[in-house]
Enzyme design. Structure first.
Site, PDB file in Angstrom:
ATOM      1  CG  ASP A 151      -2.145   0.941   0.958  1.00 41.04           C
ATOM      2  OD1 ASP A 151      -2.053   1.806   0.042  1.00 41.04           O
ATOM      3  OD2 ASP A 151      -3.161   0.838   1.667  1.00 41.04           O
TER       4      ASP A 151
HETATM    5  C1  BGC Z   1      -4.915   3.426   0.038  1.00 41.83           C
HETATM    6  C2  BGC Z   1      -5.023   2.470  -1.116  1.00 41.83           C
HETATM    7  C3  BGC Z   1      -4.780   3.194  -2.400  1.00 41.83           C
HETATM    8  C4  BGC Z   1      -3.439   3.895  -2.349  1.00 41.83           C
HETATM    9  C5  BGC Z   1      -3.110   4.690  -3.602  1.00 41.83           C
HETATM   10  C6  BGC Z   1      -3.644   4.235   0.011  1.00 41.83           C
HETATM   11  O1  BGC Z   1      -3.675   5.250   0.951  1.00 41.83           O
HETATM   12  O2  BGC Z   1      -5.000   2.715   1.256  1.00 41.83           O
HETATM   13  O3  BGC Z   1      -6.274   1.860  -1.125  1.00 41.83           O
HETATM   14  O4  BGC Z   1      -4.874   2.330  -3.488  1.00 41.83           O
HETATM   15  O5  BGC Z   1      -3.427   4.787  -1.260  1.00 41.83           O
HETATM   16  O6  BGC Z   1      -3.891   5.832  -3.663  1.00 41.83           O
END
Ligand code: BGC
Length: 766
Positions: free
Chosen positions: A228
């Site tokens: 993530d």
């Molecule tokens: C989120 C993800 C997301 C990623 C990219 C993170 O903060 O938890 O779900 O895909 O950011 O934006």
């Protein structure tokens, strides 16, 4: 596709380390020298959030169709529709030259307070797994990849970057992993995104057990694991833990760390090579798909409307819906003029257009007069004059339609909800309007459950319209007027009170940990087991027609676990309108070695029926439909015995039951040891066989020692309590009458068991 093994050999250590680190917020690092292109990823899951500036994380994204969020998707219980949604998302990705969409989210809704619950499907792992798998196969059928997220146990926003989700092995295997497992095994997502949080003390980004043992080895995941955004703490530890790609980039420091670790012998280069191999495979797979062109925004908008309508759940209806000839409709509520159709955070889509609910209603309402009053402001302010104006509007009309949306900021990534309530203004408004106009329909926009006790008696009908996507305004009109017969069913329980919810006393945790104290009992598993009354049960939803179930039958009343069986039932539309029914099959284990939930969803089907029409639904139940995860055996096990198959229209509305007998084909390892109790010895067939002769011999002595005056002197049934005493302990009471020491005696029995096992396996002389 170039051979990644050959390429690997040609890559320098620096190139390999760089490939495992993003080049920008949204792209991987290309290796131009060797013709390795970059891979472009963008957020989902219910629409494309493609930011043009690759180094900007949160700029306004290019217009894309905002489909209903996952709560609504799951409430369709329609895997084909979700597949079609996936295909449309892929078309938008192709048009924007995006190779991988960051979704779907397959985490469980442990508590209705979870800030991102709107992005997740269900409190039930089976339903969530089916939805996630359909989403993935839909997207990937067009040559675009997905990122199944957030792996794993990402169930709250409180301290989301650091908290440790603490749970036992069985809870992990039975509740928090199966949706991922189904999605991986059935659909092979190109990538899996690890969660921010820790699982039992280890960051998911460094969790070898999770990423390597389970995901890659046990489930056979072939793609790569991406972090993530910002979830990596120690790059070398994360590579060792199975995390292939770190995002976002660029991060020169990380590249250096990896290079240095390999040079210093602290990181085996073969670990890095394995990550590179996985990333290269996907990069080249993506390169095989031709990108560019455009997509059909109108048809995607139409699909978004269909999904929204099919996911909306009619919670209450005293007969006022569908609307027909009402001449004057009072349309009340800010959300009628400004649709509330998505949540906050990284999934936030810049829609191609938005249907205004009031305008869409007007289109369908024909000559009826529509009068609008706002009823409440966008935020949480209390405004009595707005309530009074709404009441006057409602009183003068034939029917009042009350559009109630949770304020925009209430449901978002980054924080959880404080409660399950509407705003005080909205509650007062509903009460006042319903008092003035009994024919009031409440239409709700929210991403997860609300408590309604204070006002539920008032309205004549309640429609749960969810975060309904950009075309939801039209979908509401479709459902209110019966152009679509409501056929959504709740994918999560609506509790009566927040304090009734399963995780209540263990949420959100603190001091870096959240204890999953309710274990396997989340959602309806908990409410069923505790017999806690709920507002609306899992699987519930009304229709404008009625359905009857008849003639339930199974393919075999006695069956082997590995063969599974099928259950069939005839469903008839007994009402006057065409409609769709969601047939649900739950399994109840009559007797199990470990505690199990009273029932668990193991199959479902949605079917369309004309008035008077009957169709047969047949659902297959396999090994896993009957199995549970046994922490001592560390595997899914079945046990001989009776199982009830419950077929129903919701978890609380079971229409027919079939009882079947399962024969387990498992040969479980023998777990008996010096500490094993008498009950455990007798429960294990091999233990029993070894123990019985001994028991016969010792029986009289045991009876004399423990059964004498039937325990009168101590007021208990001593023989019964012996069952849970280690055999070794029992022998210590009898040591005067046995020929050797208790320890030797138990070891002798254990040797006998081993001998028997070897004999069974034909290994006696080997
Ligand atoms: C989120 C993800 C997301 C990623 C990219 C993170 O903060 O938890 O779900 O895909 O950011 O934006």
């Amino acid at each position: 596709m170039p051979n990644s093994k050959d390429l690997l050999k040609k890559m320098t250590l620096e190139e390999k380390a760089a490939l495992c680190t993003g080049a920008s917020s949204w792209t991987t690092t290309p290796v131009e020298r060797l013709g390795v292109p970059e891979l472009s990823v963008s957020d989902g899951p219910h629409g494309l959030r493609h930011v043009l500036d690759a180094n900007d994380l949160i700029a306004k994204s290019v217009p894309a169709t905002c489909f209903p969020t996952a709560s609504c998707m799951a409430s369709t219980w329609d895997v084909e529709l979700i597949h079609a949604l996936g295909q449309s998302l892929a078309e938008e990705c192709l048009a924007q030259k995006v190779n991988v969409i960051l979704g779907p989210g397959a985490n469980m809704k442990r508590t209705p307070l979870g800030g991102r619950n709107f992005e997740y499907y269900s409190e039930d792992p089976y339903l969530a797994g089916q939805m996630a798998a359909s989403f993935i196969t839909g997207v990937q059928s067009k040559g675009v990849g997905t990122s199944l997220k957030h792996f794993a146990a990402n169930n709250q926003e409180f301290q989301r970057l650091t908290i440790s989700s603490e749970m036992d092995e069985r809870t992990l295997r039975e509740i928090y992993l199966p949706a991922f497992e189904t999605a991986v095994k059935q659909a092979q997502p190109w990538t899996v995104m690890c969660a921010y949080n820790k699982l039992n003390g280890t960051y998911c980004s460094e969790n070898y057990k999770l990423l390597v043992d389970i995901l890659k080895n046990e489930w056979g995941f072939e793609g790569f694991v991406v972090s993530d955004w910002g979830a990596v703490h120690d790059r070398v530890a994360s590579l060792k833990g199975g995390l292939d790609l770190e995002m976002p980039g660029p991060k020169d420091q990380r590249v250096k760390e990896v290079v240095n670790a390999v040079r210093a012998g602290a990181l085996d280069e073969s670990i890095l090579d394995e990550s590179v191999r996985r990333i290269l495979n996907i990069v080249f797979k993506a390169a095989d798909t031709k990108t560019g062109g455009s997509f059909d925004a109108a048809s995607h908008h139409a699909l978004a409307r269909r999904i929204a309508a099919e996911g909306m759940v009619l919670l209450k209806n005293n007969g006022i819906l569908p609307l027909k000839d009402q001449q004057h409709l009072a349309v009340i509520g800010h959300a009628a003029e400004e649709a509330h159709f998505q949540g906050g955070g990284s999934s936030h889509v810049n829609p191609t257009r938005v249907d205004n609910p009031f305008v869409e209603l007007k289109k369908i309402a024909g000559d009826s007069e529509l009068t609008f009053t706002a009823g409440y402001q966008a935020g949480t302010a209390f405004d009595q004059p707005l309530i009074e104006a709404a009441v006057n509007n409602a009183r003068s009309a034939d029917v009042a339609l009350l559009y109630i949306a949770l304020p925009d900021s209430m449901e978002s990534e980054g924080y959880d909800r404080p409660d399950l309530d509407l705003t005080p203004q909205q509650v007062a408004l509903i009460k006042a309007v319903c008092a003035a106009q009994p024919k009031t329909v409440v239409i709700l926009n929210n991403g997860s459950p609300l408590v309604m006790g204070e006002w539920i008696e008032g309205p004549a009908a309640i429609l749960e319209a969810w975060m309904m996507g950009q075309a939801g305004g039209g979908a509401i009109a479709d459902v209110l007027y019966g152009k679509v017969n409501p056929c959504g069913r709740l994918a999560e329980t609506y509790p009566l009170r927040l304090v009734d919810t399963p995780a209540h006393i263990n949420f959100p945790g603190g001091n870096g940990q959240v204890r999953y104290g309710e274990g396997i009992f989340i959602g309806y598993r908990y409410y069923d087991a505790k017999q806690v009354a709920v507002q609306f049960p899992f699987g519930y939803g009304m229709s404008y027609t009625t359905f009857a179930y008849s003639n339930p039958r199974v393919s075999a009343s006695s069956f082997k676990d590995v063969d599974g069986l099928t259950i069939s039932v005839d469903v008839t539309n007994t009402g006057k309108l065409p409609g769709k029914e969601v047939v649900q099959v739950y399994v109840h284990d009559q007797k199990a070695g470990l505690v199990r939930p009273p029932k668990e969803l193991k199959g479902f089907a949605k079917l369309a029926l004309q008035p008077g029409e009957t169709r047969t639904v047949t659902l297959a139940l396999d090994f896993r439909a009957f199995a549970y995860y046994h922490p001592s055996y560390q595997q899914w096990i079945t046990e001989n015995g009776e199982f009830d198959l419950l077929v129903g229209a919701s978890s609380a509305d079971i229409r027919c039951v079939q009882t079947v007998t399962l024969q387990s084909t498992l040969e479980l390892p023998c777990l008996l040891d010096r500490e094993s109790t008498l009950r455990e010895w007798l429960a294990d067939p091999r233990g029993k066989r070894a123990f019985e002769p001994f028991f016969q011999q010792m029986g009289p002595q045991m009876q004399a020692t423990f059964g004498g005056d039937e325990g009168e002197g101590v007021g208990m049934d001593v023989m019964d309590s012996l069952m849970d005493m280690p055999v070794l302990g029992i022998l210590h009471f009898l040591d005067k009458s046995i020929p050797m020491s208790p320890e030797e005696m138990v070891d002798d029995l254990l040797r006998q068991v081993k001998k028997n096992i070897r004999a069974e396996a034909g290994l006696q002389n080997s």
